[in-house]
Design an enzyme around this catalytic site. Structure first.
Site, PDB file in Angstrom:
ATOM      1  N   ARG A 131       0.824  -1.220   0.000  1.00 32.57           N
ATOM      2  CA  ARG A 131       0.000   0.000   0.000  1.00 32.57           C
ATOM      3  C   ARG A 131       0.853   1.262   0.000  1.00 32.57           C
ATOM      4  O   ARG A 131       0.457   2.300   0.519  1.00 32.57           O
ATOM      5  CB  ARG A 131      -0.966   0.015   1.184  1.00 32.57           C
ATOM      6  CG  ARG A 131      -2.043  -1.060   1.086  1.00 32.57           C
ATOM      7  CD  ARG A 131      -3.073  -0.911   2.202  1.00 32.57           C
ATOM      8  NE  ARG A 131      -3.959  -2.062   2.246  1.00 32.57           N
ATOM      9  CZ  ARG A 131      -4.654  -2.451   3.313  1.00 32.57           C
ATOM     10  NH1 ARG A 131      -4.538  -1.762   4.432  1.00 32.57           N
ATOM     11  NH2 ARG A 131      -5.445  -3.495   3.258  1.00 32.57           N
ATOM     12  N   ASP A 137      -6.857  -3.387  -6.743  1.00 33.12           N
ATOM     13  CA  ASP A 137      -7.573  -3.823  -5.544  1.00 33.12           C
ATOM     14  C   ASP A 137      -7.939  -5.284  -5.725  1.00 33.12           C
ATOM     15  O   ASP A 137      -8.113  -5.774  -6.852  1.00 33.12           O
ATOM     16  CB  ASP A 137      -8.839  -2.996  -5.323  1.00 33.12           C
ATOM     17  CG  ASP A 137      -9.486  -3.304  -3.983  1.00 33.12           C
ATOM     18  OD1 ASP A 137      -9.103  -2.681  -2.978  1.00 33.12           O
ATOM     19  OD2 ASP A 137     -10.360  -4.198  -3.939  1.00 33.12           O
ATOM     20  N   ARG A 147      -3.330   6.336   0.154  1.00 29.78           N
ATOM     21  CA  ARG A 147      -3.874   7.468   0.894  1.00 29.78           C
ATOM     22  C   ARG A 147      -2.868   8.233   1.723  1.00 29.78           C
ATOM     23  O   ARG A 147      -3.143   9.350   2.155  1.00 29.78           O
ATOM     24  CB  ARG A 147      -5.012   6.971   1.798  1.00 29.78           C
ATOM     25  CG  ARG A 147      -6.216   6.475   1.031  1.00 29.78           C
ATOM     26  CD  ARG A 147      -7.179   5.747   1.918  1.00 29.78           C
ATOM     27  NE  ARG A 147      -6.606   4.485   2.401  1.00 29.78           N
ATOM     28  CZ  ARG A 147      -7.229   3.680   3.254  1.00 29.78           C
ATOM     29  NH1 ARG A 147      -8.407   4.020   3.745  1.00 29.78           N
ATOM     30  NH2 ARG A 147      -6.665   2.550   3.638  1.00 29.78           N
ATOM     31  N   ARG A 174      -6.759  11.585  -7.153  1.00 37.77           N
ATOM     32  CA  ARG A 174      -7.970  10.776  -7.085  1.00 37.77           C
ATOM     33  C   ARG A 174      -9.219  11.551  -6.733  1.00 37.77           C
ATOM     34  O   ARG A 174     -10.321  10.994  -6.730  1.00 37.77           O
ATOM     35  CB  ARG A 174      -7.776   9.667  -6.039  1.00 37.77           C
ATOM     36  CG  ARG A 174      -7.326   8.358  -6.644  1.00 37.77           C
ATOM     37  CD  ARG A 174      -7.965   7.164  -6.002  1.00 37.77           C
ATOM     38  NE  ARG A 174      -9.367   7.319  -5.700  1.00 37.77           N
ATOM     39  CZ  ARG A 174      -9.948   6.807  -4.618  1.00 37.77           C
ATOM     40  NH1 ARG A 174      -9.236   6.134  -3.736  1.00 37.77           N
ATOM     41  NH2 ARG A 174     -11.240   6.968  -4.409  1.00 37.77           N
ATOM     42  N   TYR A 181     -15.204 -12.566   0.549  1.00 37.32           N
ATOM     43  CA  TYR A 181     -15.958 -11.343   0.258  1.00 37.32           C
ATOM     44  C   TYR A 181     -17.278 -11.671  -0.428  1.00 37.32           C
ATOM     45  O   TYR A 181     -18.321 -11.079  -0.130  1.00 37.32           O
ATOM     46  CB  TYR A 181     -15.142 -10.415  -0.631  1.00 37.32           C
ATOM     47  CG  TYR A 181     -14.192  -9.508   0.112  1.00 37.32           C
ATOM     48  CD1 TYR A 181     -14.631  -8.649   1.107  1.00 37.32           C
ATOM     49  CD2 TYR A 181     -12.830  -9.506  -0.194  1.00 37.32           C
ATOM     50  CE1 TYR A 181     -13.755  -7.815   1.785  1.00 37.32           C
ATOM     51  CE2 TYR A 181     -11.940  -8.673   0.475  1.00 37.32           C
ATOM     52  CZ  TYR A 181     -12.414  -7.832   1.465  1.00 37.32           C
ATOM     53  OH  TYR A 181     -11.548  -7.005   2.134  1.00 37.32           O
TER      54      TYR A 181
END
Length: 332
Positions: free
Chosen positions: A8, A57, A12, A21, A134
């Site tokens: 990652r 992702d 962010r 983004r 998921y």
């Protein structure tokens, strides 16, 4: 010199990422080749890491195969429905990834590889158990009770689901390597919720099936999971059974690298495992911890420094840059 990159690392924690983004959903940013490429390149430029990790992702292959899924801010991947019955599974397993569907991925990878030059790019995909979890849960879960229940209540449906997920994510990973990625990482976010028996019976074979999609391409393959200290030998078996000739096992922050190397027989290169929490613990504590990780990493035949999970979104980017500089300064 120990090589280093961060899971990652593109994301962010970087102000340039947030600016780029703005106004674009997570999944849309993954599927815009120019944006996905630029996001992948940002931490390589800023931190001087030794590899890029393709910005994507875990659920992108599901979206490309026509599964209804969104990433809800503050929640994570949310499916249009939960898939828990034989009929639910039957509606999924006829879907596949076509070259046309994969075009945004292959274009982004090729663009990124060209921009990186001699810096390698690592391809990325989610492990089949995590994808299946998921789908069964319908959204993120702490304990994956529904997925674990389906594994035992309807093993035939579970097997169909996890094998389909393996082929889907394996195809996704293969497309990245064929487009120029130098290595592949299979990321099992939720395998740590499984007992060893359940992993062996309901997940290991699917990970092998997924990794077999890149076995003939002769690239290193990294298998990483969180909370998987009790599964490390079984995860290595999943990689080697696929025919991967350069296996690497990623280790989260819970298991010291020297202990992990012992569990794996002392012959497998390792990736990891700086505790992400220490990024906010101050320079003295962080430096001592990084040096300890590097020392323990010498127990393995090779060590790629990384975090034991992803970069927290509130991390000061300058701290990551200093960690890279420290790791590069230490001679093992």
């Amino acid at each position: 010199m120990t090589p280093v990159w961060f899971m990652r690392q593109a994301g962010r924690s970087l102000p340039e990422y947030r600016a780029l983004r703005e106004g674009t959903t997570m999944l849309d940013s993954c599927l815009r080749p120019d944006m996905a490429s630029e996001i992948t390149l940002q931490p390589v430029r800023r931190h001087g890491v030794d590899a890029g990790i393709f910005f994507s992702d875990i659920v992108v292959p599901l979206r490309l195969a026509g599964v209804e899924v969104e990433i809800a801010p503050g929640v994570g991947p949310v499916m249009g429905q939960a898939y828990r019955t034989p009929d639910d599974v039957a509606r999924l397993v006829d879907r596949e990834l076509t070259p046309d569907a994969l075009a945004p991925i292959t274009e982004a990878v090729a663009m990124t590889v060209d921009a990186l030059g001699s810096t390698p790019l690592i391809g990325f995909a989610g492990a089949p158990f995590t994808l299946a979890a998921y789908l069964v849960e319908g959204r993120p879960s702490r304990d994956h009770l529904a997925a674990r229940a389906l594994m035992h209540a309807d093993p035939d449906s579970w097997a169909r689901l996890v094998e389909w997920a393996a082929d889907l994510t394996g195809t996704f990973l293969r497309a990245q390597v064929l487009a120029g990625a130098s290595a592949a990482q299979l990321f099992d976010s939720w395998a740590g919720s499984l007992s060893l028996a359940d992993y062996l019976g309901g997940a290991q074979g699917a990970s092998t099936r997924a990794l077999a999609h890149v076995a003939d391409l002769d690239v290193p393959a990294i298998h990483f999971g969180t909370g998987t200290g009790h599964l490390l030998p079984a995860m290595l078996e999943a990689v080697t059974a696929a025919g991967i000739t350069h296996p690497v096992v990623g280790v989260d922050y819970r298991t010291p690298l020297d202990e992990a190397s012992r569990l794996l027989g002392g012959t497998t290169p390792l990736q990891g495992n700086i505790d992400p929490a220490l990024l906010a613990a101050g320079d003295r504590a962080l430096e001592a911890h990084v040096r300890d990780v590097l020392h323990r990493g010498t127990a393995a035949p090779a060590h790629v420094a990384n975090l034991g999970h992803g970069v927290p979104p509130d991390t000061d980017p300058t701290v990551l840059t200093r960690v890279v500089e420290l790791i590069h300064s230490v001679r093992s």
